[in-house]
Design a protein around this motif. Structure first.
Motif, PDB file in Angstrom:
ATOM      1  N   ILE A  10      49.345  36.785  49.055  1.00 47.91           N
ATOM      2  CA  ILE A  10      48.582  35.637  49.554  1.00 47.91           C
ATOM      3  C   ILE A  10      49.321  34.995  50.722  1.00 47.91           C
ATOM      4  CG2 ILE A  10      47.494  33.446  48.931  1.00 47.91           C
ATOM      5  CD1 ILE A  10      47.541  34.396  46.025  1.00 47.91           C
ATOM      6  N   ASN A 103      41.329  33.337  37.663  1.00 44.52           N
ATOM      7  CA  ASN A 103      41.343  31.899  37.945  1.00 44.52           C
ATOM      8  C   ASN A 103      40.056  31.216  37.503  1.00 44.52           C
ATOM      9  OD1 ASN A 103      39.459  32.637  39.858  1.00 44.52           O
ATOM     10  ND2 ASN A 103      40.702  32.069  41.632  1.00 44.52           N
ATOM     11  N   ASP A 106      36.959  33.825  40.688  1.00 40.55           N
ATOM     12  CA  ASP A 106      36.843  35.159  41.270  1.00 40.55           C
ATOM     13  C   ASP A 106      36.698  36.213  40.174  1.00 40.55           C
ATOM     14  OD1 ASP A 106      37.239  34.161  43.897  1.00 40.55           O
ATOM     15  OD2 ASP A 106      39.382  33.990  43.465  1.00 40.55           O
ATOM     16  N   VAL A 110      43.625  37.155  40.373  1.00 43.50           N
ATOM     17  CA  VAL A 110      44.437  36.770  41.520  1.00 43.50           C
ATOM     18  C   VAL A 110      45.753  37.531  41.439  1.00 43.50           C
ATOM     19  CG1 VAL A 110      45.650  34.845  42.623  1.00 43.50           C
ATOM     20  CG2 VAL A 110      43.395  34.492  41.578  1.00 43.50           C
ATOM     21  N   TYR A 563      43.188  26.063  39.275  1.00 42.76           N
ATOM     22  CA  TYR A 563      44.587  26.300  38.928  1.00 42.76           C
ATOM     23  C   TYR A 563      45.191  25.043  38.302  1.00 42.76           C
ATOM     24  CZ  TYR A 563      43.834  30.174  42.159  1.00 42.76           C
ATOM     25  OH  TYR A 563      43.332  31.278  42.778  1.00 42.76           O
TER      26      TYR A 563
END
Length: 570
Positions: A10, A103, A106, A110, A563
């Protein structure tokens, strides 16, 4: 940037947005907290050792979760001292409590590092072992007379490794012997200082259970933990098996399932360890105990109650304690905030020996988690998706009452032999059941004077709004799949609808009957002991259409913080 040879996935700019816009802090209590200041000096000292033990449990959990977790966490910690990209990646790692995880938004996990994702068997099984080979090895081992080893492989408390062409199981107490010895030492030191005799006794039993390869020691520790009602301190070594996606697959292989039945082997998914430390809140606990008084009455009202034994049975003492806790720290499994965080818990689970032998349960509620809600976002969500006449019934405290009913619901209904028979679907069905029990029996609390009609409507409304999903859930998210099932069931049976403005309306008169209907169907699934029946039920009520996507898009537009950042100060 690379950490221990692995490139960060990321970009730093994206991490900035995640940390500033999508990370929700969960503040644990600190040493200025009135509940801490009121503790006896011995209990304050004991807390220090309990927190140290919990952090050690976290390292065990990290190793259970992924073979690279500990190595890459250490690399991030070293890199964070001089590099901002590493420091930000470390914060995300600590939120997921691992190198990767869902998360809640999605569809794919992640990933903090390129090419490193979630493993179906976590690190419980060899990372190169796929389901097909897993089944083939077990079948061959059974045919070669190695049923006892297969039983250990498919038990809750072993790490599984390759041994030539076969697999072998290593008990947790052996695999994690150095770590468990250190944890046990911290618990014994805490026991020396704490003031409550029952809590002191429990810590001693738990320490010994970590040192012996003996399931009886676990069940004795569980029994001593489950009776704690008056201790000022809370410590839990949790053992739950939501994360293991490998073990339960054996029940979907007809030939292998038949062989296991011939050998009397009941597969149980692997336990991921967690640790919770807190201070018991007396006022919150008093509220919980008013609901405990109703459990025998509710047990008698369960569908098909004459066909199975419940852990709470009319005519017997309710073998269950309940406490509301101000949290000092959450570690291990509790800290794997992958799309959510635990608000309460009912343990030991039905698969544990202490429950099978008649031991009690204990419910623990997490005050800091439930008090971390974003009230402004809730107001915007109501305006966007809920009919105005229902706004007055939305009450976050009503959700706490629902959660109490949910946790008590785990103690009602068919036992672990029915639940475990559903394989990879067992957690979805069981969490669905606990939710349904809670809502279906709310009218009984009204009849018995525990809550009023106004609160009943607040519970109904707040729970239904809670079913709004921000994305289509994955099978590994049993609570969220359960939410989708409930939402669809209520829609299909007319208890809820969306008007021309696409805002929620509730038929309060229809709701009780609809909830009794889904409760009955859920118990029928558990009584079937049939993975096919469970799968069909889930598929029937987990469709995702244009309305679901509209709700999800609306929620995402309003801003979601998927998160969680647990902030510990001890």
């Amino acid at each position: 940037m690379k950490i221990e040879g692995y490139e960060l996935e990321i970009a730093e700019e994206k991490l900035d947005r995640i940390l500033s816009e999508k990370m929700q802090p969960i503040e644990m209590v600190d040493k200025t907290f009135p509940g801490y200041l009121a503790l006896a000096e011995g209990d304050k000292k004991a807390l220090e050792y309990l927190v140290r033990a919990a952090r050690m449990v976290n390292d065990v959990s990290l190793e259970q979760d992924h073979p690279l977790n500990l190595k890459l966490k250490k690399g991030l910690e070293q890199g964070a001292a001089t590099n901002s990209h590493a420091a930000k990646s470390l914060r995300l790692f600590n939120s997921l409590n691992g190198v990767a995880g869902l998360n809640g938004l999605d569809p794919e996990p992640v990933q903090i590092f390129k090419g490193i994702s979630v493993l179906k068997g976590r690190n419980f099984y060899p990372q190169d072992l796929d389901i097909e080979e897993f089944h083939q090895i077990l079948q061959k081992m059974l045919e070669n007379g190695k049923g006892e080893e297969v039983k250990r492989i498919l038990s809750a408390r072993t790490m599984v490794r390759r041994c030539g062409d076969e697999l072998r199981a290593v008990d947790y107490t052996e695999y994690f012997a150095p770590q468990f010895s250190q944890i046990a030492n911290e618990l014994e030191l805490a026991a020396h200082y704490c003031t409550d005799p029952a809590f002191k006794d429990y810590l001693g039993w738990q320490a010994q259970a970590l040192l012996q390869n003996n399931e009886d020691m676990d069940q004795l520790a569980d029994r001593h933990w489950a009776v704690l009602q008056d201790s000022p301190l809370e410590f839990t070594l949790s053992r739950e098996n939501y994360e293991d996606e490998m073990t339960g697959t054996v029940l979907e292989n007809a030939g292998l399932k038949a062989l296991l039945e011939q050998h009397g082997i009941e597969p149980v998914a692997k336990d991921m360890l967690g640790a919770r430390v807190g201070i018991v809140n007396a006022e919150g606990t008093a509220l919980l105990l008013t609901f405990k008084e109703q459990m025998k009455h509710l047990a008698a009202l369960m569908p098909y109650a004459d066909k199975y034994k419940q852990s709470v049975t009319a005519g017997e003492k309710v073998n269950q304690t309940m406490v509301d806790v101000d949290l000092v720290t959450l570690q291990g499994d509790y800290a794997q905030c992958r799309g959510g965080i635990t608000t309460a818990q009912n343990l030991p689970n039905n698969d544990k020996l202490s429950v099978k032998l008649g031991g009690g349960r204990r419910n623990v509620y997490h005050r800091q988690v439930r008090m971390s809600q974003d009230s402004e976002r809730a107001r915007k969500m109501l305006a966007a998706l809920v009919s105005p006449e229902l706004h007055r019934f939305y009450n976050p405290e009503a959700e706490h009452i629902f959660v109490i009913g949910h946790e008590n619901g785990h103690s009602l209904g068919p036992d672990s032999s029915y639940q475990d028979a559903l394989g990879v679907y067992k957690h979805i069905i069981e969490e669905n059941k606990a939710d349904v029990v809670s809502i279906a029996f709310m009218p009984e609390y009204v009849k018995n004077g525990i809550i009023g009609e106004q609160m009943l409507r607040e519970i109904y409304t707040t729970w239904i709004v809670r079913l709004f999903l921000k994305a289509r859930p994955q099978q590994i998210q049993p609570h969220r799949v359960g939410d989708l099932i409930h939402f669809n069931f209520l829609l299909k049976h007319g208890a809820i609808r969306f008007n021309a403005d696409r805002k929620l309306e509730i038929d309060f008169a229809a709701l009780p009957g609809v909830m009794q209907k889904i409760l009955r169907q859920t118990i029928e699934v558990q009584l079937s002991k049939d993975t096919g029946c469970a799968k069909a039920f889930i598929e029937k009520y987990s469709d995702w259409g244009e309305l679901h996507q509209y709700v999800a898009d609306t929620l995402q537009r309003l801003g979601i913080k998927p998160y969680k950042e647990i902030r510990t100060y001890f």
